[in-house]
Structures are given as C-alpha cells and as structure tokens.
Design a protein around this motif. Structure first.
Motif, PDB file in Angstrom:
ATOM      1  N   UNK A  52     104.504 -55.184  46.595  1.00  0.00           N
ATOM      2  CA  UNK A  52     103.714 -55.073  45.300  1.00  0.00           C
ATOM      3  C   UNK A  52     103.432 -53.703  44.748  1.00  0.00           C
ATOM      4  N   UNK A  53     103.018 -53.035  45.754  1.00  0.00           N
ATOM      5  CA  UNK A  53     102.618 -51.615  45.343  1.00  0.00           C
ATOM      6  C   UNK A  53     103.573 -50.582  44.642  1.00  0.00           C
ATOM      7  N   UNK A  54     104.856 -50.859  45.136  1.00  0.00           N
ATOM      8  CA  UNK A  54     105.787 -49.880  44.646  1.00  0.00           C
ATOM      9  C   UNK A  54     106.913 -50.938  43.830  1.00  0.00           C
ATOM     10  N   UNK A  55     106.536 -52.304  43.506  1.00  0.00           N
ATOM     11  CA  UNK A  55     107.572 -53.116  42.894  1.00  0.00           C
ATOM     12  C   UNK A  55     108.047 -52.553  41.482  1.00  0.00           C
ATOM     13  N   UNK A  56     107.294 -52.239  40.469  1.00  0.00           N
ATOM     14  CA  UNK A  56     107.351 -52.014  39.247  1.00  0.00           C
ATOM     15  C   UNK A  56     108.507 -50.627  39.211  1.00  0.00           C
ATOM     16  N   UNK A  93     108.363 -39.756  33.176  1.00  0.00           N
ATOM     17  CA  UNK A  93     107.042 -40.285  32.657  1.00  0.00           C
ATOM     18  C   UNK A  93     106.822 -41.749  32.921  1.00  0.00           C
ATOM     19  N   UNK A  94     107.934 -42.579  32.628  1.00  0.00           N
ATOM     20  CA  UNK A  94     107.927 -44.124  32.970  1.00  0.00           C
ATOM     21  C   UNK A  94     107.642 -44.408  34.059  1.00  0.00           C
ATOM     22  N   UNK A  95     108.305 -43.618  34.963  1.00  0.00           N
ATOM     23  CA  UNK A  95     108.059 -43.945  36.522  1.00  0.00           C
ATOM     24  C   UNK A  95     106.477 -43.700  36.982  1.00  0.00           C
ATOM     25  N   UNK A  96     106.124 -42.677  36.375  1.00  0.00           N
ATOM     26  CA  UNK A  96     104.488 -42.194  36.542  1.00  0.00           C
ATOM     27  C   UNK A  96     103.547 -43.388  36.165  1.00  0.00           C
ATOM     28  N   UNK A  97     103.917 -43.731  35.078  1.00  0.00           N
ATOM     29  CA  UNK A  97     103.192 -44.839  34.366  1.00  0.00           C
ATOM     30  C   UNK A  97     103.119 -46.231  35.031  1.00  0.00           C
ATOM     31  N   UNK A  98     104.289 -46.572  35.518  1.00  0.00           N
ATOM     32  CA  UNK A  98     104.379 -47.663  36.256  1.00  0.00           C
ATOM     33  C   UNK A  98     103.521 -47.673  37.809  1.00  0.00           C
ATOM     34  N   UNK A  99     103.813 -46.283  38.509  1.00  0.00           N
ATOM     35  CA  UNK A  99     103.192 -46.165  39.319  1.00  0.00           C
ATOM     36  C   UNK A  99     101.901 -46.279  39.295  1.00  0.00           C
ATOM     37  N   UNK A 100     101.137 -45.783  38.457  1.00  0.00           N
ATOM     38  CA  UNK A 100      99.682 -45.664  37.983  1.00  0.00           C
ATOM     39  C   UNK A 100      99.230 -47.253  37.775  1.00  0.00           C
ATOM     40  N   UNK A 101     100.263 -48.084  37.049  1.00  0.00           N
ATOM     41  CA  UNK A 101      99.536 -49.370  36.854  1.00  0.00           C
ATOM     42  C   UNK A 101      99.772 -50.180  38.333  1.00  0.00           C
ATOM     43  N   UNK A 102     100.803 -49.828  38.963  1.00  0.00           N
ATOM     44  CA  UNK A 102     101.029 -50.611  40.206  1.00  0.00           C
ATOM     45  C   UNK A 102      99.828 -50.301  40.982  1.00  0.00           C
ATOM     46  N   UNK A 103      99.450 -48.996  41.138  1.00  0.00           N
ATOM     47  CA  UNK A 103      98.173 -48.592  41.933  1.00  0.00           C
ATOM     48  C   UNK A 103      96.887 -49.376  41.502  1.00  0.00           C
ATOM     49  N   UNK A 104      96.710 -49.318  40.273  1.00  0.00           N
ATOM     50  CA  UNK A 104      95.623 -50.008  39.516  1.00  0.00           C
ATOM     51  C   UNK A 104      95.491 -51.664  39.743  1.00  0.00           C
TER      52      UNK A 104
END
Length: 472
Positions: A105-109, A200-211
């Motif tokens: 789940x932490x890296x799914x997106x 930038x998209x990967x960074x945003x999804x990474x932040x969303x996944x982390x949160x």
C-alpha cells in the motif's frame, strides 16, 4: 440563404455559454453529461440556423461527427464483453490475487503509474494499458482499500505518459506529421515537458501514499481477500493468456479491434478450462450482462461484479451525443473562428505557446475529440511559430502537451468516456490525473521563459522536412 461565418465575439460567447451550462449542470447539479450536452447542442444548432445552415446540413454534420466515433464505440463494446468473460474465467481474480501479495500500500500508487507507463510505452496505446493492467490494478486497490479515484488517476497518468513516449502511438505519430517533424525528434523534444511532469506526479502520489498508508487495509483484511479468492475461484496462469495476448498484439501494431477479438476468443476458450462445466450460454449471458459475484465478502463482490456489454452503454450513448454535438460545432465553424480570432494575440513566443494550449483545450471541451484538437491548431498556428522564430518541433510538443494530454480530463471526450466505463469509475479520477494538469503549465512556462524552446533554423528545417517527406 447564404451562409455566414461566425464572428469571434459570438463564437467566444457561445463557447462561454457551453462551459457555463456544462459546468453548472455537472458540478453543481451532479447531472450526467448527456443531457447538458444535448442542451448546448440545441443552442449551437439554433445559432447554426441563424448563420444560414439548413437542418439537412446540420444532420449530415451530426452523422459525420458520429462516424468518427464508431471505432471507439466498437472498442468500448468489445472491452465490456471481454471484461465480463475475464471475471468469469478468473483473469481479474488471478491478477488481483498476485497483486495483493506483491504490491505494498505504501508504494501502490507510485507503482501503478510506473507499471501502466511501461505497458503503454510497449503497446503505444493508453487504451490498451488501461483496459488490461489498469483493470487489474483497480482490483488490487479495492483489496488494499486504496481510493479507487486515486488509483484511476494514477493509471491515467502512467498510461498517458507511456502513450506519448511511444513511437508506436497513433496520436504521437499524428502530432509529428501535423507539425512536419521527425517522430523521434518529436519524442526527444517532449522529454523536456513530460519527464518533469512525470517526476512531479510520482512525488505527489508518493506523498499521498505516505500520508494515507496508515488508513490502508490491514494485513488481516488483505489476507481475508487473498484466501477468499483462493477458495472461491480457480486461480491459474492459464487465465492470463488473453490479456497477455492483447498486449503482445498491440506491441506488434495489430489494430485494437482485431486484437480485442483475438483476446476475446482466447478468453472464451480458456473459460472452458478454468470454469469446469460452464456452458456457452452462460458465457454469452455474462458477456452481455456482466458478472455478478456472490462470495459473501462485500469487498470481493463489489470488485468482481462488473463487465458486460450492458455496462458500456452509458459510455456509448455519451460518445454518440458528444460527437453529434461536435459535428455541429465543426460544421458551423466556431472552433475555426476562435483560433482565427487569436491571431492578433500572437506577437511573441509565450503568447504563441499559450494560444496553442488554449486552442487545444477549447476544442477538447467543445468537441471532445483529441484528433481535431491536434490537427486544427497545428494547421492554423504553424505559420505563427515560424513568425515567432520557433522550430516546428516546439509546435508538435505543445500540441501533445495540450491536445492529447488534456483530453482525458474531458468527461464527454472519447478517452474520458473510455476511462470511466472501463475502470468502472465516475469523474472522481479527474482531480488525480496530475500529469494532465502539470504538463500544459510547464509548456506555458517554457514558452514565456524560453527554456527548452528550440529556435528556428532554416537549414535544419529543410533537412528535417526532407527526411519527414521521405519517411511519409
């Protein structure tokens, strides 16, 4: 009665009315796009009568507009049938089963973006990626209790990026041909905008996944879904033959409809192995009405109750209505008037790029057709790029950055309809299709700053044009 050309002022008034009616109807009242589009089509048709067009001419324009969507309607219908058979024979269950075991789940997106991008690059088709690996990733997201809208947004981002980077893509080739540049030079120049957008998209999804990872499915829930799938269905690699075959055929440049038909034949054939005792009548019923899961586990039943020709009729009817409307818009010349009216605005490099983005956006919104959003601005703004001392590959890149990449954001556009129907999702994916918002903004920034904008060089132009004409 002699026909008159629509004025720029009236065209922009009509366009503003279209945006207002669609926006209020869909966003405020929550209406499906169908009826609002019918309303604006009536308004535009009335204006067409005022310009001197007869009903016969408008009717012919409607027919012509719809004809452009026949391949998309056939593809959408075949995918609905195919997905129903895939669930019946265990294809979706098998991919979901392995996906739940492999993906976190932490890296799914982030993984969803990358995986879909790879498949789209290999096949040259965002549609192929969405309708194969995209469907499987949606299944995994349900198992992990990750937002379906976010997952669909990630799938769209990856699919669009891969489609743009592939020399096999029809829109990528069309854009290069429209601007008269070499396909590989076009793709190389696109890296300046699409790669930063992807990062930038990967960074945003990474932040969303982390949160949000703390709110993802617990290990017990995932294990419960895994055990249910294992106990209720025949999970076997045999069921994966159909989607793999479609991806291979797409990679080998086989047209979508024959590839889907071959995949459907393979899916039906493997069903007799994976579902012992199944009858051909049961397969045909599922192909038409879809599959209904009855495992007793709500998450599984919600995930697997999908597919069938019936499930695509919402999208098919929307395509018919939207393209009918687009046919009227095209016939009376509103799009041409809007682009032509912006010519006085094209005095510097930044304005030329901004006008291209706005033109592509306007045609996408008004007509819902990505090919026209590439061809029309490309043809009408070609000289403006030369006058601004800009190489044609700047035009081809901007056409992609706006025309093709913005297109999935239009719910009544052909690709938007395809996404909603295939992934069984509403318009909730749109806010999460980050790459579609970011790329045009980067293109505009480059236009005004001059960064990564190749100047015009007549010798280079002649050489590349000769090479392009030779390849064509």
């Amino acid at each position: 009665m002699e026909k008159r050309t629509p004025s720029f002022a009236m065209s922009i008034t009509i366009f503003a009315a279209i945006i207002a009616i669609l926006g209020v109807s869909i966003l405020v009242f929550g209406a499906a796009p169908h009826i609002p589009i019918v309303l604006v089509a009536i308004i535009v048709a009335v204006y067409g009568f005022k310009l001197g067009y007869t009903w016969k001419e408008l009717e012919k324009a409607i027919t012509k507009g719809v004809s452009h969507g026949v391949p998309a309607i056939l593809i959408l219908s075949l995918i609905g049938i195919l997905v129903g058979v895939w669930v019946l024979n265990g294809t979706v269950q098998t991919i979901t089963f392995y996906g739940l075991q492999v993906l976190s789940p932490s890296i799914f997106l982030v993984s969803a973006v990358i995986i879909t991008a790879v498949v789209a690059t290999m096949t040259g088709s965002s549609w192929s990626a969405i309708s194969t690996i995209g469907i499987a990733l949606m299944g995994v997201s349900y198992g992990m209790e990750i937002s379906a809208s976010m997952t669909a947004g990630a799938i769209v981002c990856g699919a669009i990026f891969g489609d743009k980077m592939s020399p096999l893509s029809d829109t990528t080739n069309l854009t290069a041909a429209t601007a008269k540049v070499d396909i590989f030079q076009h793709i190389k120049h696109m890296l300046w905008t699409t790669v930063p957008s992807l990062l930038i998209t990967l960074l945003i999804f990474g932040v969303i996944s982390f949160m949000t990872s703390s709110g993802a499915a617990s290990t017990d829930n995932v294990q419960m879904m895994i055990s249910t799938l294992e106990n209720e269905y025949n999970l076997t690699p045999i069921s994966l033959i159909s989607p793999l075959l479609i991806i291979i055929l797409a990679f080998r440049r086989v047209s979508s409809i024959p590839a889907l038909v071959i995949g459907l034949v393979a899916a039906v054939a493997t069903t007799f192995y994976t579902v012992p005792g199944v009858t051909f009548g049961e397969i045909m019923s599922t192909a038409h009405f879809g599959y209904t899961a009855e495992t007793g586990v709500e998450a599984i039943d919600s995930l697997l109750s999908l597919g069938g020709l019936d499930s695509m009729l919402f999208g098919v009817s929307l395509i018919l209505i939207a393209l009918s409307f687009g046919g009227i818009i095209r016939e009376i010349g509103i799009a041409y008037a809007l682009i032509d009216g912006m010519r006085n605005f094209l005095k510097n490099r930044g304005n030329v790029v901004l006008s291209t983005v706005l033109s592509c956006l306007g045609i996408n919104v008004a007509v819902g057709e990505q090919y026209l959003s590439i061809i029309l601005p490309g043809q009408m703004l070609e000289d403006s790029y030369k006058e601004a001392n800009l190489h044609p590959k700047n035009l081809s890149r901007t056409l992609e950055d706006a025309g093709t990449i913005i297109h999935p954001l239009i719910p009544w556009g052909v690709t938007g309809v395809f996404i909603m129907s295939t992934l069984n999702i509403g318009m909730g994916y749109i806010p999460f299709a980050f790459i579609c918002f970011i790329t045009p903004v980067i293109a505009i920034i480059y236009g005004y700053t001059g960064f990564a904008m190749t100047p015009l060089n007549e010798d280079t132009i002649k050489l590349e044009k000769a090479r392009w004409e030779k390849d064509a």
